[in-house]
Design a protein around this motif. Structure first.
Motif, PDB file in Angstrom:
ATOM      1  N   LYS A   1      35.273  -9.943 -51.666  1.00 28.65           N
ATOM      2  CA  LYS A   1      34.612  -9.740 -52.961  1.00 28.65           C
ATOM      3  C   LYS A   1      33.651  -8.558 -52.885  1.00 28.65           C
ATOM      4  O   LYS A   1      33.574  -7.730 -53.805  1.00 28.65           O
ATOM      5  N   SER A   2      32.931  -8.458 -51.769  1.00 28.38           N
ATOM      6  CA  SER A   2      32.020  -7.337 -51.590  1.00 28.38           C
ATOM      7  C   SER A   2      32.780  -6.021 -51.546  1.00 28.38           C
ATOM      8  O   SER A   2      32.339  -5.012 -52.128  1.00 28.38           O
ATOM      9  N   VAL A   3      33.929  -6.003 -50.887  1.00 35.04           N
ATOM     10  CA  VAL A   3      34.755  -4.795 -50.838  1.00 35.04           C
ATOM     11  C   VAL A   3      35.212  -4.417 -52.248  1.00 35.04           C
ATOM     12  O   VAL A   3      35.161  -3.240 -52.649  1.00 35.04           O
ATOM     13  N   ALA A   4      35.653  -5.405 -53.012  1.00 33.07           N
ATOM     14  CA  ALA A   4      36.133  -5.133 -54.372  1.00 33.07           C
ATOM     15  C   ALA A   4      35.011  -4.675 -55.290  1.00 33.07           C
ATOM     16  O   ALA A   4      35.210  -3.803 -56.157  1.00 33.07           O
ATOM     17  N   ASP A   5      33.820  -5.244 -55.096  1.00 31.42           N
ATOM     18  CA  ASP A   5      32.682  -4.913 -55.959  1.00 31.42           C
ATOM     19  C   ASP A   5      32.064  -3.560 -55.630  1.00 31.42           C
ATOM     20  O   ASP A   5      31.345  -2.990 -56.467  1.00 31.42           O
ATOM     21  N   GLN A   6      32.300  -3.055 -54.411  1.00 30.11           N
ATOM     22  CA  GLN A   6      31.666  -1.809 -53.968  1.00 30.11           C
ATOM     23  C   GLN A   6      32.713  -0.868 -53.375  1.00 30.11           C
ATOM     24  O   GLN A   6      32.698  -0.580 -52.171  1.00 30.11           O
TER      25      GLN A   6
ATOM     26  N   ARG B   1      31.979   2.110 -50.890  1.00 29.76           N
ATOM     27  CA  ARG B   1      31.330   1.890 -49.595  1.00 29.76           C
ATOM     28  C   ARG B   1      32.346   1.410 -48.554  1.00 29.76           C
ATOM     29  O   ARG B   1      33.368   0.789 -48.888  1.00 29.76           O
ATOM     30  N   CYS B   2      32.045   1.667 -47.303  1.00 24.45           N
ATOM     31  CA  CYS B   2      32.871   1.181 -46.190  1.00 24.45           C
ATOM     32  C   CYS B   2      32.206  -0.046 -45.593  1.00 24.45           C
ATOM     33  O   CYS B   2      30.994  -0.054 -45.364  1.00 24.45           O
ATOM     34  N   HIS B   3      32.965  -1.084 -45.351  1.00 20.33           N
ATOM     35  CA  HIS B   3      32.433  -2.313 -44.758  1.00 20.33           C
ATOM     36  C   HIS B   3      32.679  -2.312 -43.251  1.00 20.33           C
ATOM     37  O   HIS B   3      33.829  -2.260 -42.802  1.00 20.33           O
ATOM     38  N   LEU B   4      31.605  -2.331 -42.491  1.00 18.99           N
ATOM     39  CA  LEU B   4      31.669  -2.385 -41.034  1.00 18.99           C
ATOM     40  C   LEU B   4      31.386  -3.813 -40.589  1.00 18.99           C
ATOM     41  O   LEU B   4      30.294  -4.341 -40.824  1.00 18.99           O
ATOM     42  N   VAL B   5      32.356  -4.446 -39.939  1.00 21.50           N
ATOM     43  CA  VAL B   5      32.225  -5.839 -39.539  1.00 21.50           C
ATOM     44  C   VAL B   5      32.010  -5.918 -38.029  1.00 21.50           C
ATOM     45  O   VAL B   5      32.901  -5.572 -37.244  1.00 21.50           O
ATOM     46  N   GLY B   6      30.826  -6.339 -37.633  1.00 26.17           N
ATOM     47  CA  GLY B   6      30.522  -6.498 -36.216  1.00 26.17           C
ATOM     48  C   GLY B   6      31.144  -7.761 -35.659  1.00 26.17           C
ATOM     49  O   GLY B   6      30.949  -8.850 -36.200  1.00 26.17           O
TER      50      GLY B   6
ATOM     51  N   MET C   1      37.404   6.713 -45.926  1.00 26.31           N
ATOM     52  CA  MET C   1      37.010   5.380 -45.486  1.00 26.31           C
ATOM     53  C   MET C   1      36.301   4.573 -46.568  1.00 26.31           C
ATOM     54  O   MET C   1      35.912   3.425 -46.340  1.00 26.31           O
ATOM     55  N   ALA C   2      36.122   5.147 -47.743  1.00 27.21           N
ATOM     56  CA  ALA C   2      35.560   4.379 -48.856  1.00 27.21           C
ATOM     57  C   ALA C   2      36.487   3.232 -49.216  1.00 27.21           C
ATOM     58  O   ALA C   2      37.702   3.402 -49.326  1.00 27.21           O
ATOM     59  N   GLY C   3      35.929   2.036 -49.342  1.00 30.16           N
ATOM     60  CA  GLY C   3      36.723   0.861 -49.694  1.00 30.16           C
ATOM     61  C   GLY C   3      37.490   0.251 -48.541  1.00 30.16           C
ATOM     62  O   GLY C   3      38.262  -0.690 -48.747  1.00 30.16           O
ATOM     63  N   GLN C   4      37.278   0.750 -47.319  1.00 26.53           N
ATOM     64  CA  GLN C   4      38.020   0.258 -46.164  1.00 26.53           C
ATOM     65  C   GLN C   4      37.179  -0.721 -45.341  1.00 26.53           C
ATOM     66  O   GLN C   4      35.958  -0.819 -45.505  1.00 26.53           O
ATOM     67  N   ILE C   5      37.854  -1.433 -44.435  1.00 24.28           N
ATOM     68  CA  ILE C   5      37.207  -2.389 -43.536  1.00 24.28           C
ATOM     69  C   ILE C   5      37.382  -1.895 -42.104  1.00 24.28           C
ATOM     70  O   ILE C   5      38.501  -1.578 -41.674  1.00 24.28           O
TER      71      ILE C   5
ATOM     72  N   PHE D   1      30.700   6.902 -41.654  1.00 23.93           N
ATOM     73  CA  PHE D   1      31.335   6.172 -42.748  1.00 23.93           C
ATOM     74  C   PHE D   1      30.494   6.255 -44.014  1.00 23.93           C
ATOM     75  O   PHE D   1      29.258   6.312 -43.951  1.00 23.93           O
ATOM     76  N   PRO D   2      31.134   6.230 -45.194  1.00 22.50           N
ATOM     77  CA  PRO D   2      30.401   6.392 -46.450  1.00 22.50           C
ATOM     78  C   PRO D   2      29.601   5.142 -46.831  1.00 22.50           C
ATOM     79  O   PRO D   2      30.172   4.072 -47.035  1.00 22.50           O
ATOM     80  N   ASP D   3      28.276   5.305 -46.889  1.00 21.08           N
ATOM     81  CA  ASP D   3      27.357   4.259 -47.343  1.00 21.08           C
ATOM     82  C   ASP D   3      27.771   2.882 -46.787  1.00 21.08           C
ATOM     83  O   ASP D   3      28.070   1.958 -47.539  1.00 21.08           O
ATOM     84  N   PRO D   4      27.784   2.711 -45.461  1.00 16.65           N
ATOM     85  CA  PRO D   4      28.367   1.500 -44.874  1.00 16.65           C
ATOM     86  C   PRO D   4      27.609   0.220 -45.229  1.00 16.65           C
ATOM     87  O   PRO D   4      26.375   0.204 -45.278  1.00 16.65           O
TER      88      PRO D   4
END
Length: 334
Positions: A156-161, A164-169, A226-230, A246-249
Motif C-alpha cells: 500500500k505504501s508503494v502504491a501510495d508513493q 519513492r523507492c522502498h528499501l526493506v532492511g 528506481m522510483a516505485g521499486q522495492i 535511490f529516489p527519496d527512499p
C-alpha cells in the motif's frame, strides 16, 4: 542412566558431540546456518543437507573437516544414542535436534517458528522428556501479526508513493528470501532489487528449489528508474551512504523487533514491518505443552518469563545462558 543425556552447555556425552557450539569442536551438530549457530572450524559436522549447503556457501567448502548430512525424519544410530533432525521452520534447512538414549529423549529446538513459510520446511512438533527451547520473543507482550498483513502495508505504501523507492532492511539469510516470497505470493510480479550481500544466498535458495522470481542487483541502476521499486538490503545498508542512490527512499525494516516502536524510531525506520522468524509468546507456550516434556531449559533471549510460566504449568524449568548466541535471534541483521 549413569550420565545425563544432555549437559547445560548442549554437550551430548553419549556421542561426544556438541549442539551449535560457540567454538570449534571435534564433533558438532548444527541446527541451522545463521552465524551464531553455525561456525567454521569443526572437525565433523552433522546437519541437514540444506544447512550444509548454506555453511559451505558462507564459509567455504572446507569450513569443516567433514560433513555428514541427515535428512528430516531419518534416525542415525551412534553407539547407544539415536539422533534425528526435525523441521524447525526458522529458515531453509533449520532443524530441531532429538537425542534418545536408553529411552530418554532430549530435544533442542534451535531457532524455530510455527507460521507457514514456503522458504522453510514446516515446523513439526516433537515429543520429548527434556526440551531446550529458545525464547527470543519470550514475553507476553509479543504477539506477532500475520506477515501477509505486514506485506499488504508495504505494498500500500508503494502504491501510495510511486515516486519513492522502498528499501526493506532484512537479515541476509532466511528473512530476505521470506520477504521476497511473501511479496510474490501477494502479487508483486515486478523485479525485486537486491543489495550485493543478498545475491548469493538468494541464488542458493533458488538452487535448492525455492522460487523467488526475477531478482536484479540494485547497484548501478539509474536513480530515476528506481522510483516505485522495492529493494532488499541489510539493515545497516539502508541507513548508510549506499541508500542515497535511490529516489527519496522509504526506510523499512522486517523484524519481530519492529513491534517495539522505540526500537523502530531509534533505527530511523519509517515503515516498520513486524515479520518474525521466531515464535511469539503464545506459540512458545503451545510448543512447550505439545512436546510433553517434564523438564524445560530456556535459552537465547527472554528466559525468566517463560521459566516462570513453565513452573506455573507444573514443569521443571530453568534458564540457560549459552555464550555466543545472539540475543536478537538473527532478527536484527548482520
Amino acid at each position: 542412566m549413569n550420565q545425563p543425556i544432555l549437559t547445560r552447555d548442549l554437550y551430548v556425552p553419549a556421542i561426544d558431540a556438541w549442539i551449535d557450539p560457540g567454538t570449534p569442536k571435534k564433533r558438532a551438530i548444527i541446527t541451522h546456518g545463521h552465524a551464531d549457530h553455525a561456525r567454521s572450524g569443526h572437525g565433523a559436522v552433522l546437519a541437514t543437507p540444506e544447512t550444509i549447503a548454506i555453511m559451505k556457501t558462507r564459509y567455504g567448502e572446507d569450513c569443516a573437516g567433514r560433513f555428514e548430512a541427515l535428512r528430516f525424519g531419518e534416525a542415525l544410530r551412534i553407539g547407544e544414542a539415536l539422533v534425528s533432525l526435525h523441521p524447525a521452520g526458522h529458515i531453509l534447512g533449520s532443524a530441531q535436534v532429538r537425542i534418545e538414549v536408553e529411552g530418554q529423549r532430549a530435544l533442542v529446538t534451535g531457532d524455530y517458528k510455527r507460521l507457514p513459510d514456503r522458504t522453510a520446511e514446516a515446523y513439526e512438533p516433537v515429543e520429548c522428556d527434556l526440551l531446550v527451547t529458545e525464547a527470543t520473543f519470550g514475553l507476553p507482550v509479543f504477539q506477532h501479526p500475520k506477515p501477509q498483513d505486514e506485506i499488504a502495508r508495504l505494498l500500500k505504501s508503494v502504491a501510495d508513493q510511486p515516486g519513492r523507492c522502498h528499501l526493506v532492511g532484512c537479515y541476509a539469510l532466511g528473512k530476505a528470501q521470506r520477504v521476497i516470497a511473501l511479496l510474490r505470493d501477494a502479487g508483486w510480479d515486478q523485479p525485486i532489487y537486491l543489495h550485493g550481500a543478498m545475491i548469493r544466498l538468494c541464488e542458493l535458495y533458488e538452487e535448492l528449489g525455492v522460487s523467488l522470481g526475477e531478482l536484479i542487483p540494485a547497484t548501478g541502476m539509474p536513480k530515476a528508474a528506481m522510483a516505485g521499486q522495492i529493494v532488499i538490503a541489510p539493515p545497516s545498508a539502508i541507513r548508510d551512504v549506499w541508500s542515497r542512490r535511490f529516489p527519496d527512499p522509504v526506510v523499512c525494516q522486517a523484524s519481530g523487533w519492529m513491534s517495539i516502536k522505540q526500537r523502530a524510531r531509534q533505527a530511523l525506520v519509517e515503515l516498520p514491518l513486524v515479520i518474525s522468524d521466531h515464535c511469539d509468546w503464545g506459540e512458545l507456550n503451545q510448543s512447550i505443552m505439545e512436546s510433553g516434556a517434564g523438564t524445560v531449559w530456556v535459552t537465547h533471549g527472554r528466559e525468566d518469563a517463560l521459566v516462570y510460566w513453565c513452573k506455573k504449568q507444573g514443569l521443571e524449568a530453568e534458564p540457560l545462558t549459552l555464550p555466543g548466541l545472539d540475543d536478537d535471534g538473527g532478527e536484527g541483521g548482520e
